[in-house]
Structures are given as C-alpha cells and as structure tokens.
Design a protein around this motif. Structure first.
Motif, PDB file in Angstrom:
ATOM      1  N   ASN A  43     118.347  16.829  -4.659  1.00 35.13           N
ATOM      2  CA  ASN A  43     117.076  16.256  -4.191  1.00 35.13           C
ATOM      3  C   ASN A  43     117.298  15.239  -3.075  1.00 35.13           C
ATOM      4  OD1 ASN A  43     115.832  17.840  -6.106  1.00 35.13           O
ATOM      5  ND2 ASN A  43     115.610  16.187  -7.587  1.00 35.13           N
ATOM      6  N   THR A  44     118.393  14.482  -3.157  1.00 34.95           N
ATOM      7  CA  THR A  44     118.699  13.494  -2.125  1.00 34.95           C
ATOM      8  C   THR A  44     119.092  14.180  -0.827  1.00 34.95           C
ATOM      9  OG1 THR A  44     119.416  11.956  -3.849  1.00 34.95           O
ATOM     10  CG2 THR A  44     120.067  11.443  -1.594  1.00 34.95           C
ATOM     11  N   ILE A  45     119.890  15.238  -0.919  1.00 30.56           N
ATOM     12  CA  ILE A  45     120.265  15.991   0.279  1.00 30.56           C
ATOM     13  C   ILE A  45     119.023  16.625   0.911  1.00 30.56           C
ATOM     14  CG2 ILE A  45     121.531  18.031   1.100  1.00 30.56           C
ATOM     15  CD1 ILE A  45     123.823  17.179  -0.767  1.00 30.56           C
ATOM     16  N   ALA A  46     118.066  17.063   0.098  1.00 33.23           N
ATOM     17  CA  ALA A  46     116.820  17.634   0.629  1.00 33.23           C
ATOM     18  C   ALA A  46     116.072  16.604   1.478  1.00 33.23           C
ATOM     19  CB  ALA A  46     115.939  18.143  -0.509  1.00 33.23           C
ATOM     20  N   VAL A  47     116.089  15.346   1.066  1.00 36.63           N
ATOM     21  CA  VAL A  47     115.441  14.293   1.841  1.00 36.63           C
ATOM     22  C   VAL A  47     116.193  14.068   3.155  1.00 36.63           C
ATOM     23  CG1 VAL A  47     114.832  11.829   1.882  1.00 36.63           C
ATOM     24  CG2 VAL A  47     114.425  13.175  -0.170  1.00 36.63           C
ATOM     25  N   LEU A  48     117.525  14.065   3.089  1.00 36.82           N
ATOM     26  CA  LEU A  48     118.335  13.932   4.309  1.00 36.82           C
ATOM     27  C   LEU A  48     118.017  15.065   5.287  1.00 36.82           C
ATOM     28  CD1 LEU A  48     121.813  12.984   2.802  1.00 36.82           C
ATOM     29  CD2 LEU A  48     120.381  11.529   4.237  1.00 36.82           C
ATOM     30  N   ILE A  49     117.910  16.289   4.780  1.00 33.03           N
ATOM     31  CA  ILE A  49     117.612  17.455   5.618  1.00 33.03           C
ATOM     32  C   ILE A  49     116.243  17.297   6.277  1.00 33.03           C
ATOM     33  CG2 ILE A  49     117.082  19.927   5.536  1.00 33.03           C
ATOM     34  CD1 ILE A  49     119.238  20.148   3.339  1.00 33.03           C
ATOM     35  N   ALA A  50     115.251  16.871   5.508  1.00 35.57           N
ATOM     36  CA  ALA A  50     113.901  16.712   6.054  1.00 35.57           C
ATOM     37  C   ALA A  50     113.873  15.674   7.174  1.00 35.57           C
ATOM     38  CB  ALA A  50     112.922  16.322   4.943  1.00 35.57           C
ATOM     39  N   LYS A  51     114.564  14.561   6.982  1.00 27.43           N
ATOM     40  CA  LYS A  51     114.612  13.525   8.020  1.00 27.43           C
ATOM     41  C   LYS A  51     115.342  14.040   9.260  1.00 27.43           C
ATOM     42  CE  LYS A  51     114.178   9.438   5.143  1.00 27.43           C
ATOM     43  NZ  LYS A  51     113.026   8.862   5.799  1.00 27.43           N
ATOM     44  N   ALA A  52     116.432  14.788   9.061  1.00 24.17           N
ATOM     45  CA  ALA A  52     117.183  15.342  10.187  1.00 24.17           C
ATOM     46  C   ALA A  52     116.328  16.338  10.968  1.00 24.17           C
ATOM     47  CB  ALA A  52     118.463  15.997   9.689  1.00 24.17           C
ATOM     48  N   ALA A  53     115.595  17.169  10.261  1.00 21.61           N
ATOM     49  CA  ALA A  53     114.742  18.166  10.917  1.00 21.61           C
ATOM     50  C   ALA A  53     113.697  17.497  11.801  1.00 21.61           C
ATOM     51  CB  ALA A  53     114.076  19.054   9.868  1.00 21.61           C
ATOM     52  N   LYS A  54     113.147  16.377  11.346  1.00 22.44           N
ATOM     53  CA  LYS A  54     112.155  15.645  12.154  1.00 22.44           C
ATOM     54  C   LYS A  54     112.760  15.108  13.437  1.00 22.44           C
ATOM     55  CE  LYS A  54     109.136  14.225   8.402  1.00 22.44           C
ATOM     56  NZ  LYS A  54     108.612  13.110   7.623  1.00 22.44           N
ATOM     57  N   LEU A  55     114.065  14.856  13.423  1.00 20.34           N
ATOM     58  CA  LEU A  55     114.754  14.348  14.613  1.00 20.34           C
ATOM     59  C   LEU A  55     115.263  15.477  15.512  1.00 20.34           C
ATOM     60  CD1 LEU A  55     116.832  11.497  12.945  1.00 20.34           C
ATOM     61  CD2 LEU A  55     114.776  11.251  14.364  1.00 20.34           C
ATOM     62  N   GLY A  56     115.042  16.734  15.085  1.00 19.18           N
ATOM     63  CA  GLY A  56     115.488  17.872  15.874  1.00 19.18           C
ATOM     64  C   GLY A  56     116.917  18.277  15.616  1.00 19.18           C
ATOM     65  N   ALA A  57     117.505  17.789  14.551  1.00 16.76           N
ATOM     66  CA  ALA A  57     118.882  18.154  14.216  1.00 16.76           C
ATOM     67  C   ALA A  57     118.882  19.501  13.501  1.00 16.76           C
ATOM     68  CB  ALA A  57     119.492  17.089  13.317  1.00 16.76           C
ATOM     69  N   ASN A  58     119.863  20.322  13.810  1.00 13.90           N
ATOM     70  CA  ASN A  58     119.982  21.599  13.100  1.00 13.90           C
ATOM     71  C   ASN A  58     121.167  21.584  12.138  1.00 13.90           C
ATOM     72  OD1 ASN A  58     122.092  21.816  14.899  1.00 13.90           O
ATOM     73  ND2 ASN A  58     121.325  23.663  15.910  1.00 13.90           N
ATOM     74  N   GLY A  59     121.687  20.397  11.883  1.00 14.24           N
ATOM     75  CA  GLY A  59     122.762  20.239  10.927  1.00 14.24           C
ATOM     76  C   GLY A  59     122.865  18.812  10.434  1.00 14.24           C
ATOM     77  N   VAL A  60     123.411  18.641   9.238  1.00 14.44           N
ATOM     78  CA  VAL A  60     123.710  17.304   8.704  1.00 14.44           C
ATOM     79  C   VAL A  60     125.112  17.339   8.121  1.00 14.44           C
ATOM     80  CG1 VAL A  60     121.371  16.486   8.195  1.00 14.44           C
ATOM     81  CG2 VAL A  60     122.577  17.777   6.481  1.00 14.44           C
ATOM     82  N   ILE A  61     125.879  16.319   8.448  1.00 15.23           N
ATOM     83  CA  ILE A  61     127.201  16.161   7.854  1.00 15.23           C
ATOM     84  C   ILE A  61     127.038  15.100   6.766  1.00 15.23           C
ATOM     85  CG2 ILE A  61     129.613  15.576   8.239  1.00 15.23           C
ATOM     86  CD1 ILE A  61     129.085  16.152  11.266  1.00 15.23           C
ATOM     87  N   VAL A  62     127.054  15.533   5.520  1.00 16.71           N
ATOM     88  CA  VAL A  62     126.830  14.627   4.393  1.00 16.71           C
ATOM     89  C   VAL A  62     128.110  13.843   4.134  1.00 16.71           C
ATOM     90  CG1 VAL A  62     126.208  14.462   1.955  1.00 16.71           C
ATOM     91  CG2 VAL A  62     125.140  16.208   3.395  1.00 16.71           C
ATOM     92  N   ALA A  63     127.958  12.542   3.996  1.00 16.51           N
ATOM     93  CA  ALA A  63     129.097  11.653   3.740  1.00 16.51           C
ATOM     94  C   ALA A  63     128.835  10.863   2.469  1.00 16.51           C
ATOM     95  CB  ALA A  63     129.295  10.700   4.917  1.00 16.51           C
TER      96      ALA A  63
END
Length: 138
Positions: free
Chosen positions: A73-93
């Motif tokens: 669920n936390t990664i889903a929130v990270l993905i949603a925020k990244a998508a709003k910024l136009g990112a097509n990837g997230v490197i989870v740390a």
C-alpha cells in the motif's frame, strides 16, 4: 471557553497533526507531463540504463493487515505521486529500514528515531518509505 478560542485551538491542533504525518517531495529535476499509474515501473535498485531523476519522494507507511500489505500500500502511494510528476519509474529505497521499523513497532521495542513505541497503529505513522521518481527513456 469562547467560540473563537475553541476554533483557534482546533485549527492549531489540526495544523500540528498534519505536520507530523506530512509526506515530502524534493525535486531533483524538472517535472514532466503526468502519466498513468499503470505506466510506472517499480525498481528496487537503479536501472543499468541511463535515466533522469525527477524527485525524491517520502511517504508515511500506509495501513494494511500485515507487513506485506503495508509495504504494498505504501509503494502504491509512492507510484501515484511519481505518476503525477511524470515519472515512469520509481527506485524504492529503505525497505530494510521499513522492515526493521515494522518489526520493532510490532514487538513494542524502541525505534531508532529517538522515540519508543508500543504496539499501536499510530506508531506506524512515524515510519516513512522513500523512493526516487525517475524517467526512463523508451
């Protein structure tokens, strides 16, 4: 207590509480046109190809029945925020820190940020997961 004082106190409490649970975004590059959430790839380490870093995103741990559900669920929130910024990837740390914090909170032992927690859902709001929002050229 008069109504204006009660209203002011309620506003102050709300402001304090929202500050404690705030997510953060630190821009590292230029935002792009937003993309669909389904277009965002989740990476656990930097890709071997060139990419553009857009932002560093931190979000508080989301609700879930168990450790895996909270992480998902936390990664889903990270993905949603990244998508709003136009990112097509997230490197989870920080998943190791997330797991360590989860285990400490679940067992009621001390957490490394200087606070001691008991087994309580509110303790999870202090744990954050971070990711770098990136743009990978097609």
């Amino acid at each position: 207590m008069s109504y204006p004082i009660k209203a002011l106190m309620c506003c102050l409490v709300a402001l304090l509480l929202s500050g404690c649970a705030a997510d953060s975004e630190r821009m590292l590059g230029k935002a792009r046109t937003p993309v669909a959430v389904s277009e965002v790839q989740v990476l656990m380490q930097p890709p071997s190809v060139a990419y553009e870093a857009i932002a560093q995103i931190k979000v508080r741990v989301q609700e879930g029945f168990d450790q895996q559900a909270r992480l998902k669920n936390t990664i889903a929130v990270l993905i949603a925020k990244a998508a709003k910024l136009g990112a097509n990837g997230v490197i989870v740390a920080g998943t190791k820190e997330f797991n360590a914090a989860y285990n400490r909170i679940s067992t009621g032992t001390a957490f490394t940020e200087g606070a001691s927690f008991t087994l309580s859902p509110s303790a999870f709001s202090r744990v954050k997961l971070s990711a770098t929002a990136i743009y990978l050229a097609p």
